[in-house]
Design a protein around this motif. Structure first.
Motif, mmCIF file in Angstrom:
data_model
loop_
_atom_site.group_PDB
_atom_site.id
_atom_site.type_symbol
_atom_site.label_atom_id
_atom_site.label_comp_id
_atom_site.label_asym_id
_atom_site.label_seq_id
_atom_site.Cartn_x
_atom_site.Cartn_y
_atom_site.Cartn_z
ATOM 1 N N SER A 122 0.817 -1.220 0.000
ATOM 2 C CA SER A 122 0.000 0.000 0.000
ATOM 3 C C SER A 122 0.848 1.266 0.000
ATOM 4 N N THR A 123 2.139 1.157 0.297
ATOM 5 C CA THR A 123 3.017 2.335 0.338
ATOM 6 C C THR A 123 3.750 2.574 -0.975
ATOM 7 N N PHE A 124 3.605 1.696 -1.960
ATOM 8 C CA PHE A 124 4.306 1.870 -3.223
ATOM 9 C C PHE A 124 3.768 3.099 -3.962
ATOM 10 N N PRO A 125 4.629 3.987 -4.430
ATOM 11 C CA PRO A 125 4.155 5.102 -5.267
ATOM 12 C C PRO A 125 3.582 4.567 -6.575
ATOM 13 N N LEU A 126 2.499 5.180 -7.021
ATOM 14 C CA LEU A 126 1.827 4.701 -8.225
ATOM 15 C C LEU A 126 2.731 4.764 -9.449
ATOM 16 N N VAL A 127 3.597 5.774 -9.518
ATOM 17 C CA VAL A 127 4.442 5.936 -10.699
ATOM 18 C C VAL A 127 5.400 4.765 -10.857
ATOM 19 N N THR A 128 5.810 4.117 -9.763
ATOM 20 C CA THR A 128 6.708 2.967 -9.860
ATOM 21 C C THR A 128 5.999 1.737 -10.413
ATOM 22 N N LEU A 129 4.668 1.726 -10.336
ATOM 23 C CA LEU A 129 3.901 0.579 -10.834
ATOM 24 C C LEU A 129 3.395 0.791 -12.252
ATOM 25 N N LEU A 130 3.605 1.970 -12.804
ATOM 26 C CA LEU A 130 3.017 2.300 -14.095
ATOM 27 C C LEU A 130 3.515 1.384 -15.214
ATOM 28 N N VAL A 131 4.831 1.257 -15.344
ATOM 29 C CA VAL A 131 5.394 0.452 -16.437
ATOM 30 C C VAL A 131 5.031 -1.030 -16.291
ATOM 31 N N PHE A 134 1.400 -1.439 -17.161
ATOM 32 C CA PHE A 134 1.167 -1.221 -18.589
ATOM 33 C C PHE A 134 1.557 -2.464 -19.390
ATOM 34 N N GLU A 135 2.695 -3.055 -19.062
ATOM 35 C CA GLU A 135 3.130 -4.252 -19.785
ATOM 36 C C GLU A 135 2.173 -5.408 -19.561
ATOM 37 N N ILE A 136 1.665 -5.538 -18.340
ATOM 38 C CA ILE A 136 0.707 -6.619 -18.043
ATOM 39 C C ILE A 136 -0.583 -6.409 -18.836
ATOM 40 N N MET A 137 -1.112 -5.197 -18.828
ATOM 41 C CA MET A 137 -2.351 -4.917 -19.561
ATOM 42 C C MET A 137 -2.152 -5.090 -21.066
ATOM 43 N N ARG A 138 -0.977 -4.694 -21.559
ATOM 44 C CA ARG A 138 -0.703 -4.855 -22.995
ATOM 45 C C ARG A 138 -0.600 -6.317 -23.381
ATOM 46 N N SER A 139 0.089 -7.110 -22.567
ATOM 47 C CA SER A 139 0.233 -8.535 -22.879
ATOM 48 C C SER A 139 -1.097 -9.270 -22.799
ATOM 49 N N LEU A 140 -1.991 -8.805 -21.945
ATOM 50 C CA LEU A 140 -3.315 -9.436 -21.836
ATOM 51 C C LEU A 140 -4.310 -8.896 -22.858
ATOM 52 N N GLY A 141 -3.920 -7.856 -23.584
ATOM 53 C CA GLY A 141 -4.810 -7.282 -24.584
ATOM 54 C C GLY A 141 -5.920 -6.436 -24.009
ATOM 55 N N PHE A 142 -5.696 -5.858 -22.829
ATOM 56 C CA PHE A 142 -6.737 -5.088 -22.154
ATOM 57 C C PHE A 142 -6.627 -3.581 -22.363
ATOM 58 N N LEU A 143 -5.575 -3.123 -23.057
ATOM 59 C CA LEU A 143 -5.448 -1.686 -23.268
ATOM 60 C C LEU A 143 -6.635 -1.153 -24.059
ATOM 61 N N THR A 145 -9.588 -0.540 -22.899
ATOM 62 C CA THR A 145 -10.835 -1.126 -22.405
ATOM 63 C C THR A 145 -11.024 -0.690 -20.957
ATOM 64 N N TRP A 146 -12.246 -0.857 -20.461
ATOM 65 C CA TRP A 146 -12.493 -0.574 -19.053
ATOM 66 C C TRP A 146 -11.706 -1.505 -18.143
ATOM 67 N N VAL A 147 -11.483 -2.720 -18.611
ATOM 68 C CA VAL A 147 -10.778 -3.698 -17.783
ATOM 69 C C VAL A 147 -9.378 -3.208 -17.429
ATOM 70 N N ALA A 148 -8.737 -2.472 -18.347
ATOM 71 C CA ALA A 148 -7.388 -1.968 -18.099
ATOM 72 C C ALA A 148 -7.342 -1.015 -16.916
ATOM 73 N N LEU A 149 -8.465 -0.436 -16.542
ATOM 74 C CA LEU A 149 -8.522 0.447 -15.386
ATOM 75 C C LEU A 149 -9.153 -0.244 -14.177
ATOM 76 N N VAL A 150 -10.146 -1.081 -14.416
ATOM 77 C CA VAL A 150 -10.847 -1.737 -13.309
ATOM 78 C C VAL A 150 -9.898 -2.623 -12.507
ATOM 79 N N LEU A 151 -9.103 -3.429 -13.190
ATOM 80 C CA LEU A 151 -8.205 -4.355 -12.481
ATOM 81 C C LEU A 151 -7.125 -3.609 -11.683
ATOM 82 N N PRO A 152 -6.397 -2.641 -12.269
ATOM 83 C CA PRO A 152 -5.411 -1.913 -11.454
ATOM 84 C C PRO A 152 -6.038 -1.131 -10.302
ATOM 85 N N TYR A 153 -7.188 -0.516 -10.535
ATOM 86 C CA TYR A 153 -7.839 0.221 -9.452
ATOM 87 C C TYR A 153 -8.217 -0.720 -8.306
#
Length: 284
Positions: A122-131, A134-143, A145-153
């Motif tokens: 819970s203490t990780f800065p969001l910017v460190t998780l961005l890349v 992004f790679e996970i969502m791209r590999s899953l084909g979720f970019l 889409t709503w899923v690309a935001l629902v799962l990370p949120y």
């Protein structure tokens, strides 16, 4: 001789005057930005740039609100934000309820380690998780889409919601669950029919926090969705600015429209949220 009594600094710092001063500071700090945005949304551009500055609109106008919907598809931004926030909140509550119940009730061997990991994540800065995200969502084909935001949120809101619900579940007597299971409920049935209703203030509070986090998030929404029809409100508001100009009255009007749904949500569930925060603070 009459003794002269004086209040010590300690009694003043712990007394009513200091509490009133602190409450006033919090009120001004919380209300002033919102009021300033509201007043700006009712001004014309010429009045906004007039010197000396005017705190209140002399000729209030609602034209900025009309422009907020005509210059950009604000209704579409609101719809996308609402759906993403609603779906992520529902998924967050479902997973966090199960996780919190397991940590509160089951005899887990590495419970302390799991709680430490939850707090650390819970203490990780969001910017460190961005890349990585992004790679996970791209590999899953979720970019795009709503899923690309629902799962990370959901992942980002899970730690705080889980930690909050653990304290509520630990305060529920086990006898209530045992009685429900004797009457024929499974453990999952006892959880959702007995425990969760008794922890309604905590569940509502966790849901409000998850919803607001998803509603306000900007960085992931900007990075994961380039489709104009899927833009959320924080990303859409930045489109009002021009190359050389910032129409602050129109931007302020869009901000006010974006604040209203969250304000209504908090007003409706105010009592449950306050009782949830108070009870969670006492039990934690």
């Amino acid at each position: 001789m009459t003794a002269v009594t004086s209040r010590s600094p300690v009694s003043f710092l712990s007394g009513k005057p200091l509490r009133l001063i602190a409450a006033a500071i919090l009120l001004v700090n919380g209300m002033f930005p919102a009021l300033w945005i509201l007043f700006t949304s009712l001004k014309t551009e010429s009045e906004l740039t007039r010197t000396p500055i005017s705190w209140f609109p002399h000729e209030p106008t609602f034209a900025n609100y009309m422009r907020a919907f005509s210059d950009q598809p604000l209704h579409l931004f609101l719809f996308n934000s609402f759906m993403v926030a609603l779906l992520s909140t529902a998924l967050t509550l479902f997973v966090s309820v199960l996780a919190a119940y397991a940590l509160a009730r089951l005899e887990l061997r590495f419970r302390g380690l799991i709680l430490s990991v939850i707090v650390a994540v819970s203490t990780f800065p969001l910017v460190t998780l961005l890349v990585p995200l992004f790679e996970i969502m791209r590999s899953l084909g979720f970019l795009n889409t709503w899923v690309a935001l629902v799962l990370p949120y959901t992942v980002l809101s899970l730690p705080i919601c889980t930690l909050m619900l653990i304290s509520f579940f630990e305060a529920i007597p086990r006898d209530l669950e045992n009685a429900a299971m004797i009457d024929g409920c499974t453990r999952i049935g006892a959880l959702f029919k007995v425990v969760v209703p008794l922890c309604a203030p905590g569940v509502f509070t966790a849901g409000i926090l998850a919803f607001v986090n998803a509603w306000d998030e900007f960085l992931l929404a900007l990075s994961f969705n380039s489709n104009p029809s899927l833009r959320t409100l924080p990303v859409g508001i930045q489109l009002y600015q021009g190359e050389f100009a910032f129409p602050w009255p129109v931007i302020s009007a869009a901000l006010v429209v974006g604040i209203v749904p969250v304000a209504i949500l908090i007003v409706i569930f105010q009592e449950r949220v306050v009782s949830g925060l108070t009870a969670g603070g006492i039990k934690g």
